[in-house]
Write a protein that holds these residues in place. Structure first.
Motif, PDB file in Angstrom:
ATOM      1  N   LYS A 212      41.206  41.437  12.330  1.00  0.00           N
ATOM      2  CA  LYS A 212      41.365  39.991  12.455  1.00  0.00           C
ATOM      3  C   LYS A 212      40.924  39.276  11.180  1.00  0.00           C
ATOM      4  O   LYS A 212      39.882  39.583  10.607  1.00  0.00           O
ATOM      5  CB  LYS A 212      40.571  39.470  13.653  1.00  0.00           C
ATOM      6  CG  LYS A 212      40.901  38.030  14.035  1.00  0.00           C
ATOM      7  CD  LYS A 212      40.220  37.638  15.343  1.00  0.00           C
ATOM      8  CE  LYS A 212      40.590  36.213  15.742  1.00  0.00           C
ATOM      9  NZ  LYS A 212      39.971  35.818  17.025  1.00  0.00           N
ATOM     10  N   GLY A 213      41.762  38.336  10.734  1.00  0.00           N
ATOM     11  CA  GLY A 213      41.453  37.594   9.520  1.00  0.00           C
ATOM     12  C   GLY A 213      41.798  36.125   9.659  1.00  0.00           C
ATOM     13  O   GLY A 213      42.392  35.701  10.659  1.00  0.00           O
ATOM     14  N   LYS A 214      41.441  35.356   8.648  1.00  0.00           N
ATOM     15  CA  LYS A 214      41.650  33.907   8.685  1.00  0.00           C
ATOM     16  C   LYS A 214      43.003  33.506   8.101  1.00  0.00           C
ATOM     17  O   LYS A 214      43.489  34.121   7.155  1.00  0.00           O
ATOM     18  CB  LYS A 214      40.542  33.207   7.896  1.00  0.00           C
ATOM     19  CG  LYS A 214      39.147  33.447   8.441  1.00  0.00           C
ATOM     20  CD  LYS A 214      38.095  32.851   7.520  1.00  0.00           C
ATOM     21  CE  LYS A 214      36.679  33.128   8.040  1.00  0.00           C
ATOM     22  NZ  LYS A 214      35.639  32.609   7.110  1.00  0.00           N
ATOM     23  N   LEU A 216      44.616  30.302   6.261  1.00  0.00           N
ATOM     24  CA  LEU A 216      44.171  29.128   5.520  1.00  0.00           C
ATOM     25  C   LEU A 216      45.339  28.217   5.166  1.00  0.00           C
ATOM     26  O   LEU A 216      46.468  28.683   4.996  1.00  0.00           O
ATOM     27  CB  LEU A 216      43.461  29.543   4.221  1.00  0.00           C
ATOM     28  CG  LEU A 216      42.416  30.659   4.309  1.00  0.00           C
ATOM     29  CD1 LEU A 216      41.953  31.037   2.906  1.00  0.00           C
ATOM     30  CD2 LEU A 216      41.249  30.234   5.174  1.00  0.00           C
ATOM     31  N   VAL A 222      40.324  26.727   7.164  1.00  0.00           N
ATOM     32  CA  VAL A 222      40.738  27.681   8.200  1.00  0.00           C
ATOM     33  C   VAL A 222      41.489  26.933   9.303  1.00  0.00           C
ATOM     34  O   VAL A 222      40.957  26.012   9.919  1.00  0.00           O
ATOM     35  CB  VAL A 222      39.520  28.400   8.805  1.00  0.00           C
ATOM     36  CG1 VAL A 222      39.981  29.371   9.903  1.00  0.00           C
ATOM     37  CG2 VAL A 222      38.747  29.150   7.732  1.00  0.00           C
ATOM     38  N   TRP A 225      44.373  32.300  12.716  1.00  0.00           N
ATOM     39  CA  TRP A 225      43.967  33.689  12.519  1.00  0.00           C
ATOM     40  C   TRP A 225      45.169  34.636  12.598  1.00  0.00           C
ATOM     41  O   TRP A 225      46.249  34.247  13.041  1.00  0.00           O
ATOM     42  CB  TRP A 225      42.917  34.085  13.569  1.00  0.00           C
ATOM     43  CG  TRP A 225      43.387  33.924  14.990  1.00  0.00           C
ATOM     44  CD1 TRP A 225      43.356  32.786  15.745  1.00  0.00           C
ATOM     45  CD2 TRP A 225      43.980  34.935  15.822  1.00  0.00           C
ATOM     46  NE1 TRP A 225      43.891  33.012  16.987  1.00  0.00           N
ATOM     47  CE2 TRP A 225      44.277  34.333  17.070  1.00  0.00           C
ATOM     48  CE3 TRP A 225      44.284  36.282  15.639  1.00  0.00           C
ATOM     49  CZ2 TRP A 225      44.859  35.019  18.116  1.00  0.00           C
ATOM     50  CZ3 TRP A 225      44.869  36.980  16.687  1.00  0.00           C
ATOM     51  CH2 TRP A 225      45.141  36.356  17.904  1.00  0.00           C
ATOM     52  N   THR A 263      42.935  37.469   4.075  1.00  0.00           N
ATOM     53  CA  THR A 263      43.340  36.108   4.443  1.00  0.00           C
ATOM     54  C   THR A 263      44.807  35.866   4.111  1.00  0.00           C
ATOM     55  O   THR A 263      45.361  36.461   3.177  1.00  0.00           O
ATOM     56  CB  THR A 263      42.503  35.052   3.691  1.00  0.00           C
ATOM     57  OG1 THR A 263      42.686  35.210   2.278  1.00  0.00           O
ATOM     58  CG2 THR A 263      41.033  35.164   4.040  1.00  0.00           C
TER      59      THR A 263
END
Length: 343
Positions: A212-214, A216, A222, A225, A263
């Motif tokens: 899991k990542g952000k 942007l 943010v 996800w 990201t």
């Protein structure tokens, strides 16, 4: 494609209608034709088309009246196509496995084996044309596969034949029906060469763990996800979740990937660049510096106006192209070659 009864052609028969008609046309031209089914590597745990495709290839060869051979290239395929695909995605790039399949399997291992066994030529069911050793787009522009063939060298093209390159897809189907070929009504294969209908992301999840990542925005805020930067490519608008949005929001597109930070950066508008650099270059015919050409950055994608420079390929209009994709250069219908896009 001049007829010559003394010439032997090994044609790759995949069990599909295109290669079936390619073999038929060669036989009618008077060549000594041998049908060769290439056994590729298939991912365990997913549907495997091998038994059906092999059976259909055998039936086609029997109907046409040509010998059938099977060539097991699982190891080469696994190393040069599958492992390459996974390795490139792990690096955050977007590879084209069909290009590698043609380079290392069909016009690599198969080509070498066929020539060693006495074949004068190697043929496939690709939609492409050859003129005086040069590669051209197919007559049927909706099926043209020259984009996937940019990595072939002059040596390989010299001993290759693309029998259906001058035919429209509907004419290929008509020929198959007229000659009662078993594959006449068989649906075309779809998707990546060895995956077929299997979703690429589902395949990759077997080899790359989700993380899991952000997500942007352009300001670094943010707004959502994703399940792993590796599973995405530039220009995509699906597969990630936007948590901060309003009903009036326009679609978001991926404009940047950061593999180290895991990201994705998204925006409402795709912002590309004009200058694109390439590596692993192969020129069938070397382009001239500062001359105008056209280029494709994806199979059957729009042919875009470019200028070939010492620094790279300069697009008249900015493009968003992912590292790892193939950039293929054309001079009208002639395919000059290409390379792999760098960061």
């Amino acid at each position: 494609m001049k007829p010559n009864k003394k010439k032997t052609v090994f044609v790759g028969v995949s069990g599909g209608v295109d290669s079936s008609v390619a073999a038929l046309l060669l036989k009618k031209k008077g060549y000594n034709v041998v049908g060769v089914y290439i056994k590729s590597w298939y991912p365990p745990g997913f549907p495997c088309p091998y038994p059906i495709d092999r059976r259909d290839a055998i039936r086609v060869c029997a109907k046409i009246g040509i010998p059938f051979l099977e060539l097991n290239l699982e190891k080469v395929y696994k190393k040069e196509v599958t492992d390459y695909l996974i390795k490139e995605y792990k690096k955050g790039r977007t590879p084209n496995p069909d290009v590698m399949c043609n380079k290392f399997v069909k016009f690599g291992a198969f080509f070498k084996k066929a020539r060693a066994m006495g074949a004068n030529f190697v043929a496939t069911g690709h939609y492409a044309r050859l003129k005086n050793g040069k590669l051209y787009q197919a007559r049927d522009k909706t099926k043209d596969q020259s984009y996937f063939l940019w990595a072939l060298t002059k040596k390989e093209l010299k001993y290759s034949i693309f029998p259906i390159g001058e035919y429209l897809k509907k004419e290929v189907r008509q020929s198959a029906k007229k000659n009662n070929l078993p594959t006449a009504e068989k649906p075309d294969s779809q998707g990546i060469c060895f995956l077929g209908k299997i979703d690429i992301k589902e395949f990759l999840k077997k080899y790359i763990k989700e993380k899991k990542g952000k997500v942007l925005n352009e300001n670094g805020e943010v707004i959502g996800w994703h399940k792993g930067v590796y599973f995405h490519t530039l220009g995509e608008r699906h597969g990630f979740t936007i948590s901060k949005k309003t009903p009036e929001d326009k679609p978001y597109y991926i404009i940047k990937k950061d593999v180290k930070k895991n990201t994705l950066t998204v925006a409402h508008e795709i912002k590309g660049k004009n200058l694109v650099k390439i590596r692993e270059i192969n020129w069938i015919e070397k382009p001239k510096i500062n001359k105008k050409y056209s280029a494709r950055i994806r199979h059957l994608g729009e042919l875009k106006e470019v200028i070939f420079t010492k620094q790279g390929v300069f697009f008249k209009e900015p493009v968003l192209v992912a590292p790892g994709q193939s950039l293929v250069l054309y001079d009208r219908e002639k395919c000059l070659g290409g390379g792999v896009v760098v960061q």
